[in-house]
Design an enzyme around this catalytic site. Structure first.
Site, short mmCIF file in Angstrom:
data_model
loop_
_atom_site.label_atom_id
_atom_site.label_comp_id
_atom_site.label_asym_id
_atom_site.label_seq_id
_atom_site.Cartn_x
_atom_site.Cartn_y
_atom_site.Cartn_z
N GLN A 82 -2.56 5.95 6.21
CA GLN A 82 -1.43 6.63 6.85
C GLN A 82 -1.93 7.72 7.79
OE1 GLN A 82 0.72 9.14 4.18
NE2 GLN A 82 2.61 9.08 5.35
N GLY A 83 -1.56 7.67 9.05
CA GLY A 83 -1.95 8.69 10.02
C GLY A 83 -0.77 9.54 10.42
N GLU A 112 7.68 6.68 0.28
CA GLU A 112 6.52 7.35 -0.30
C GLU A 112 6.93 8.20 -1.48
OE1 GLU A 112 4.52 10.05 2.37
OE2 GLU A 112 2.77 10.17 1.07
N SER A 118 -0.33 13.34 8.91
CA SER A 118 -0.66 14.76 8.91
C SER A 118 -1.75 15.08 9.92
CB SER A 118 -1.16 15.20 7.53
OG SER A 118 -0.13 15.08 6.59
N SER A 136 4.82 18.73 0.44
CA SER A 136 4.54 19.58 -0.71
C SER A 136 5.83 19.77 -1.52
CB SER A 136 4.04 20.94 -0.23
OG SER A 136 5.11 21.65 0.36
N GLU A 164 7.24 22.34 -2.39
CA GLU A 164 8.11 23.36 -1.77
C GLU A 164 9.01 22.71 -0.73
OE1 GLU A 164 4.81 23.67 -2.35
OE2 GLU A 164 5.00 25.14 -3.97
#
Lengths: 383, 412
Positions: B134-135, B254, B137, B393, B395
């Site tokens: 997966q590209g 995901e 981030s 994340s 959060e």
């Protein structure tokens, strides 16, 4: 027995839940509840028994005392999954009524094997309200513990403590010990020698009392001495599940009410829900509620379909619901800020009901200690 | 404890029977080498080959991609993948290695790809002949994923890509990458386009892969650099400028919240033959462990903590069960969007408690012969931060839940 993947939550259960939601929205909306239950903030209010008896008659007319009674005794014989759905709505509305007490007593009566118990079930189905007088002064939930004894003449003497909604019900199931063991006895609330002494309590949505028995002779034996503990143990998973369902429903009301406040209350030119210090605890409330809610239906389904798993599942549900209730209660006040700390804001009604239910029949730590004995082994016998 | 519903369709019942029968005779023998804890930790070629052979065999038997059409390499069944997952878990089967492919690329290609793309890309994905990475981030686009800067510039029927992707799990084994690029610098959300990039073919021709070492000392994920890397326009998914919306399909799956069930999501067996969700193993660990010289299982505080985790573990499983009962769900995304958040925190707290139970012995590295449980718990505890940080994340997950389910004001 197999356990249905959908918990066995069927159309009938759905109809019961929807009907309860509508009736309580119409007759026990938060404003109306606050007018009724929180009319007085004086200390004397703590011993009062305040409820809507007309609403209770509607609940009887809808058959809600009959839902858990087996069909052969004049009830609807619904599964605990359906009863849990109903109890969620009772908690969501925080309605003052003897229904939770009566449902708990119904499962005890159903676990007794006697003609008197079968007569009691028929009376409950017809609208009799009943509460359990099975706890001692030390707040023990152990099936053998009681401060009430059967005297030589067969009359009941002693005091039963922490009796729920005692002044709303028509009869009590009293646990009493004799040399042959613990038995269960049905006593009408107007029986000679019986005095209901109100406790001063925090929760405004119920009443509680201790019940003094000074030689109460007019009793019916539901479970013979030596058989009472077994009946209580058999009913306990249902009792824990019903109280947990009430807490989950109340916690959902706390979540939705607090989220609504966070959507509308503006500070620093933004609705406060924008701020993650407010947003994230609201999400944590939701996460705790959802886990507890799933465990409530899991426990109810186990009681209905896999009795050998019922105790573990019910204790898990009560532990998760107690902890969720505690967290949601604390956050509901804190996130409302100053207004949340006042008597005029509705949320203290739910806060107090939750704090009461958290400890009723054992809080989260108590349930986990019992589970640890069962799943890990007793201390000193594990390694 | 859960058994199939009497309402299971005849197709589902027959499929369940097929899974049971096949798994009874076809589990691979335990390898002589150590298996990784999960697909994100695959480090060696022998681990990869063992796990790819297993996925290929399971796909040939119909246990992978069950709910996808046959012409796309699937099983052509309806609502059966969860049954295969349940039976795989019950049989103690190894996990499938092509996790990015199965969990993210396949549903995205299925929802946004052309018929030709589906026929080309999905069959070798299901059979693990082609591994995916997966590209998404970048150094400047983590929690704020829409800030991706890797730029694809149109060049006739091709695109020229320049940029830098990070945390690229399995890139060193991958044939394909799902790639989110900026194609319009003037617009943030509407300025992105989604590609499937044949990165293995690009190595040395504009693609460079550099491994990153995790805090555990292991490899497993990478940085990927693109320098004038050229890809064909027929490897674009959906329209130019629709990249963010395509990426949302990927992220929903995901995080376990997409409509297509991922094969063997998270229940498989890794190292030690223990399930990755090992809360039940805590009881056994506590019975075996001494802590400050006394049995850990006699410590009242640890007993309480263990039971808390057993309760959370069961609640997680029962949430999955309840999510399939519409009458007991208030908001369709409420439970699915909690999946990643609750599972990652459950795994992290389980590993942390296991270390506490082990007491002083939790100081021992995996390579120490005296390390309890092969040193897996301190190792798993460190690795657990991969899961609470990755895939958005926790959060960010709490923001999404608060905004999409509770309707709170957006924090951005």
């Amino acid at each position: 027995m197999t356990r249905p993947h959908d918990f066995g939550f069927d159309d009938t259960a759905q109809i019961l839940k929807d009907t309860a939601r509508r009736l309580l929205q119409d007759h026990c909306a938060p404003e109306a509840l606050h007018r009724l239950a929180a009319a007085s903030s004086e200390p004397a209010r703590a011993t009062e028994c305040v409820w809507d008896e007309a609403l209770w008659r509607k609940m009887i007319d809808l058959g809600w005392t009959a839902v858990a009674v087996p069909e052969r005794y004049g009830g609807f014989g619904m599964g605990l999954v359906a009863i849990a759905g109903l109890a969620e709505e009772l908690g969501r509305a925080a309605v003052p009524s003897p229904l939770v007490a009566t449902l708990c007593a119904t499962y005890v009566a159903a676990a007794c094997d006697s003609e008197a118990a079968r007569r009691l079930l028929r009376r409950i189905a017809a609208g009799l309200s009943v509460s359990l007088a099975t706890t001692d002064r030390r707040g023990s939930w152990a099936p053998e513990d009681t401060d009430v004894a059967v005297d030589e003449a067969g009359a009941l003497r002693g005091t039963a403590w922490f009796v729920q909604d005692a002044r709303k019900v028509g009869a009590l199931i009293v646990k009493a010990k004799s040399p042959r063991g613990v038995g269960l006895y049905l006593v009408e609330v107007d029986a000679a020698g019986l005095t209901i002494v109100p406790d001063a309590i925090l929760d405004l949505t119920r009443d509680q009392a201790h019940v003094e028995l000074r030689g109460v002779a007019d009793v019916q034996v539901l479970a013979e001495p030596g058989d009472g503990a077994r009946a209580l143990v058999a009913a306990e998973p249902a009792i824990l599940t019903i109280v947990a369902a009430d807490m989950v429903g109340a916690a959902e009301w706390q979540l939705q009410t607090t989220a609504e406040y966070a959507r509308t209350r503006v500070q620093f030119e933004r609705p406060i829900g924008f701020f993650q210090a407010v947003k994230h605890p609201l999400v944590d409330m939701m996460v705790q509620i959802d886990g507890a809610r799933s465990l409530v239906y899991d426990a109810a389904c186990a009681f209905d379909h896999e009795p050998e798993a019922a105790e573990v599942c019910a204790r898990m549900a009560k532990a998760a619901a107690s902890d969720a209730a505690s967290y949601c209660s604390g956050r509901s006040v804190q996130l409302h800020g100053g207004i949340g700390f006042t008597w005029e804001c509705f949320i203290h009604l739910w806060f107090k009901r939750q704090k009461h239910n958290e400890v009723l029949y054992g809080d989260g730590a108590h349930q986990r200690a019992r589970l640890a004995d069962r799943l890990i082994g007793r201390i000193g016998e594990t390694a | 404890m859960t058994t199939p519903s009497p309402s299971e369709s005849s197709e589902q019942a027959a499929f369940r029977a097929h899974c049971k029968a096949w798994l009874a005779g076809n589990l691979p023998p335990r390898p002589r080498f150590r298996l990784p804890l999960g697909p994100l930790e695959i480090a060696t070629v022998e681990q990869l080959e063992y796990l790819c052979n297993w996925q290929r065999a399971a796909h040939a038997a119909g246990l992978v991609g069950c709910d996808y059409p046959r012409e796309h390499g699937g099983g052509g069944l309806r609502d059966c993948q969860w049954i295969a997952n349940h039976e795989l878990k019950a049989a103690g089967a190894p996990f499938f290695p092509n996790i990015v492919g199965l969990g993210m690329a396949a549903p995205t290609i299925f929802h946004h790809g052309t018929e030709a793309q589906k026929r080309r890309l999905l069959p070798p994905l299901f059979s693990a002949e082609e591994i995916w990475c997966q590209g998404f981030s970048e150094p400047g686009a983590g929690s704020d994923l829409a800030n991706v800067q890797a730029y694809a510039e149109r060049d006739g029927e091709r695109w020229i890509v320049n940029g830098h992707k990070v945390w690229t799990t399995l890139a060193h084994f991958a044939t394909w990458m799902i790639l989110l690029c900026r194609t319009d610098r003037a617009r943030k959300y509407e300025g992105m386009t989604y590609f499937v990039a044949p990165i293995r073919d690009g190595i040395g021709r504009g693609v460079a892969i550099r491994p990153l070492v995790k805090m555990t000392g292991e490899l497993g994920f990478n940085e990927v650099f693109f320098e004038d890397y050229s890809i064909a326009d027929d490897l674009r998914l959906d329209e130019v400028g629709r990249g963010w919306s395509v990426a949302m399909t990927t992220l929903l799956h995901e995080r376990g919240a997409g409509p297509l069930v991922t094969p063997s999501s998270g229940g498989g067996v890794g190292d030690d033959g223990e399930t990755t969700l090992g809360a039940a193993g805590l009881v056994e660990l506590a019975r075996r462990s001494y802590r400050n010289g006394r049995p850990a299982s006699d410590d009242p505080r640890l007993r309480d903590a263990i039971v808390q985790l057993l309760i959370r573990q069961r609640a997680f499983a029962q949430n999955e069960r309840r999510a399939a009962v519409p009458a007991l769900v208030d908001h369709p995304l409420r439970l699915p969007l909690q999946h990643k958040l609750t599972l990652s925190e459950l795994l992290q707290d389980t590993a942390r408690l296991a270390c506490e139970i082990e007491g002083m012995a939790a100081s021992l590295h995996q390579t120490d012969p005296n390390a309890p449980a092969g040193g897996r718990w301190p190792h798993a505890y460190m690795n657990s931060y991969g899961f609470t940080i990755a895939a958005g994340s926790n959060e960010v997950q709490r923001n999404i839940l608060g905004e999409r389910v509770l309707g709170l004001a957006k924090s951005k």
